[in-house]
Design a protein around this motif. Structure first.
Motif, PDB file in Angstrom:
ATOM      1  N   SER A 167       0.853  -1.276   0.035  1.00 13.66           N
ATOM      2  CA  SER A 167       0.028   0.121   0.132  1.00 13.66           C
ATOM      3  C   SER A 167       1.007   1.208  -0.030  1.00 13.66           C
ATOM      4  O   SER A 167       2.198   1.206   0.265  1.00 13.66           O
ATOM      5  CB  SER A 167      -0.917  -0.033   1.181  1.00 13.66           C
ATOM      6  N   PRO A 168       0.315   2.253  -0.663  1.00  8.14           N
ATOM      7  CA  PRO A 168       1.352   3.708  -0.495  1.00  8.14           C
ATOM      8  C   PRO A 168       1.503   3.973   0.940  1.00  8.14           C
ATOM      9  O   PRO A 168       0.633   3.861   1.805  1.00  8.14           O
ATOM     10  CB  PRO A 168       0.280   4.473  -1.185  1.00  8.14           C
ATOM     11  N   LYS A 169       2.915   4.247   1.257  1.00  5.54           N
ATOM     12  CA  LYS A 169       2.996   4.486   2.446  1.00  5.54           C
ATOM     13  C   LYS A 169       3.251   6.108   2.785  1.00  5.54           C
ATOM     14  O   LYS A 169       3.897   6.788   1.626  1.00  5.54           O
ATOM     15  CB  LYS A 169       4.403   3.930   2.659  1.00  5.54           C
ATOM     16  N   THR A 170       2.986   6.686   3.673  1.00  2.00           N
ATOM     17  CA  THR A 170       3.248   7.972   4.211  1.00  2.00           C
ATOM     18  C   THR A 170       4.335   8.533   4.830  1.00  2.00           C
ATOM     19  O   THR A 170       4.530   9.553   4.934  1.00  2.00           O
ATOM     20  CB  THR A 170       1.841   8.617   4.975  1.00  2.00           C
ATOM     21  N   ARG A 171       4.879   7.348   5.570  1.00  2.00           N
ATOM     22  CA  ARG A 171       5.996   7.652   6.146  1.00  2.00           C
ATOM     23  C   ARG A 171       6.833   6.450   6.372  1.00  2.00           C
ATOM     24  O   ARG A 171       6.359   5.390   6.285  1.00  2.00           O
ATOM     25  CB  ARG A 171       5.554   7.877   7.727  1.00  2.00           C
ATOM     26  N   GLN A 172       8.231   6.464   6.203  1.00  2.00           N
ATOM     27  CA  GLN A 172       9.163   5.565   6.071  1.00  2.00           C
ATOM     28  C   GLN A 172       9.445   4.842   7.347  1.00  2.00           C
ATOM     29  O   GLN A 172       9.107   3.422   7.446  1.00  2.00           O
ATOM     30  CB  GLN A 172      10.664   6.011   5.590  1.00  2.00           C
ATOM     31  N   ARG A 173       9.590   5.298   8.498  1.00  2.33           N
ATOM     32  CA  ARG A 173       9.664   4.586   9.700  1.00  2.33           C
ATOM     33  C   ARG A 173       9.091   5.384  10.691  1.00  2.33           C
ATOM     34  O   ARG A 173       8.992   6.878  10.785  1.00  2.33           O
ATOM     35  CB  ARG A 173      11.136   4.799   9.976  1.00  2.33           C
ATOM     36  N   ILE A 174       8.616   4.744  11.884  1.00  2.00           N
ATOM     37  CA  ILE A 174       7.728   5.371  12.765  1.00  2.00           C
ATOM     38  C   ILE A 174       8.162   4.495  14.015  1.00  2.00           C
ATOM     39  O   ILE A 174       8.163   3.302  14.187  1.00  2.00           O
ATOM     40  CB  ILE A 174       6.202   5.347  12.534  1.00  2.00           C
ATOM     41  N   GLY A 175       8.116   5.350  15.302  1.00  2.00           N
ATOM     42  CA  GLY A 175       8.283   4.704  16.382  1.00  2.00           C
ATOM     43  C   GLY A 175       6.925   4.625  17.386  1.00  2.00           C
ATOM     44  O   GLY A 175       6.430   5.765  17.198  1.00  2.00           O
ATOM     45  N   VAL A 176       6.885   3.387  17.934  1.00  7.26           N
ATOM     46  CA  VAL A 176       5.274   3.421  18.438  1.00  7.26           C
ATOM     47  C   VAL A 176       5.601   2.983  20.090  1.00  7.26           C
ATOM     48  O   VAL A 176       6.192   1.825  20.272  1.00  7.26           O
ATOM     49  CB  VAL A 176       4.536   2.346  17.828  1.00  7.26           C
TER      50      VAL A 176
END
Length: 402
Positions: A167-176
């Motif tokens: 799916s099209p990604k809005t952000r490469q990397r994210i911390g949760v």
């Protein structure tokens, strides 16, 4: 890859009776097979296989009980397969107990296979015919289904093939960073509040459970009161599952790499002060859903080291300091930055790398904001060695002066 689907069935009275018969036959076959297996174990004999048990069931039980022929043969056959699998887990997996006898109206379920057809919100099952569902079904042709009962309602579940589509990604990397006050705090500033489904319904649940205690055992009133308790438990579980599904779907669809903490959830549940709140959030279910949804959306789930101090590190200068649970704002003693505790931890998780050594102990030294490198564990060890050498040299000088 295989994808699971579950939905609620809209059965009429005749179909409900037929479903109860199928569940009863499956339960009877399980208990009969379990009794034979336990006798074989006590006599130190070889455990019978599922095929052997089914042959004995046809010869000994089916011929004596005509009501076995009112349901599909798949229900008792699969129950014996599940029993054989349960004993396999008991012998091979440590910590698994012996299979137990099943009781009526407790986790009733049965298995069907054969000619199964799907059409919009209808499902054609063997013996049952066409049954209605509460939502539109995927346009597939399942080979088998499992029908289960939860609080007087019947649900159907099956698996079908699904191709992984990026799916099209809005952000490469994210911390949760997952927590109790807020279910998840992300490094992009998104905050998902905790629904606290059990805590909201705790008073009503206690009232209904006291009502059950006042009813006479075996009476119809007690059965109805137990049904109300079961429905409330189902509502609590559905609210929690809905929040987790929305969160994990958003993370998997919009991000390529998702960094989470590898928490010791079973160890956290041993804290009697926080066990109820932790269980109400569903940390393990969050991790489980995120992992399989990431494989659907071609995303990657990265688990930070279990001992990574994400809440004690400054996300700006990487200075480490003590952070008790009561402190909800991170105030760096070195660079002076003030951030929300959970947001600071999520930013640290986003920047986590497995090849970097982070501060091992709480130190009073650090780098200024905008520094070119981080204060890692090796640097801390070297500084401690240098301080020790200076102390030793001072002691030797003072002794020589004496």
């Amino acid at each position: 890859m295989l994808r699971s689907f579950q939905t609620k069935l809209d059965l009429n009275n005749q179909q409900r009776t037929l479903a109860a018969k199928h569940a009863g036959v499956a339960r009877h076959a399980w208990n009969w097979g379990l009794d034979i297996c336990l006798k074989a174990l006590s006599a130190k004999e070889k455990l019978p296989t599922a095929i052997t048990l089914h042959k004995r069931l046809v010869a000994e039980v089916k011929s004596a009980n005509a009501w076995y022929y009112e349901v599909s043969k798949c229900a008792p056959q699969q129950a014996l397969r599940n029993l054989s699998k349960a004993f396999g887990h008991f012998f091979k997996v440590s910590g698994r107990g012996k299979p137990k006898f099943k009781k009526k109206n407790i986790k009733d379920s049965f298995y069907l296979e054969g000619s199964i057809t799907v059409s919009d919100n209808r499902l054609k099952l063997p013996i049952f015919g066409w049954v209605r569902c509460h939502e539109i079904l995927p346009a597939v042709r399942p080979k088998n289904v499992t029908v289960s009962k939860r609080a007087s309602d019947w649900y159907v579940s099956f698996r079908y093939e699904l191709e992984a589509k990026p799916s099209p990604k809005t952000r490469q990397r994210i911390g949760v960073d997952i927590g109790i006050n807020s279910l998840a705090t992300c490094s992009d500033g998104s905050v998902f509040p905790s629904v606290k489904a059990y805590r909201q319904a705790q008073r009503k649940l206690a009232h209904l459970q006291r009502s059950v205690c006042r009813k006479q055992k075996g009476s119809r009133n007690r059965t109805q009161a137990n049904l109300k308790v079961a429905r409330l438990h189902r509502r609590i579980a559905n609210i929690r599952q809905d929040a987790l599904h929305k969160l994990t779907s958003w993370l998997a669809k919009n991000h390529s790499e998702i960094v989470i903490e590898d928490l010791n959830i079973s160890g956290m549940l041993k804290n009697h002060r926080l066990a109820s709140a932790i269980a109400d959030c569903g940390f393990y279910e969050f991790k489980r859903q995120l992992e399989y949804k990431a494989s659907w959306c071609c995303a990657t789930v990265i688990k930070a080291d279990k001992f990574y101090p994400s809440s004690q590190l400054c996300s700006c200068c990487h200075h480490r300091q003590k952070m008790p649970l009561s402190a909800r704002v991170f105030k760096c003693a070195f660079c002076g930055i003030e951030l929300d505790r959970d947001f600071n931890a999520s930013v640290n998780l986003e920047h986590w790398r497995p090849d970097i050594d982070y501060p091992l102990t709480v130190s009073s030294t650090g780098l200024a904001c905008g520094g070119s490198h981080q204060l890692n564990g090796t640097a801390v060890k070297d500084s401690m060695k240098q301080e020790g050498n200076v102390k030793l040299s001072k002691i030797s000088l003072s002794r020589s002066g004496e």
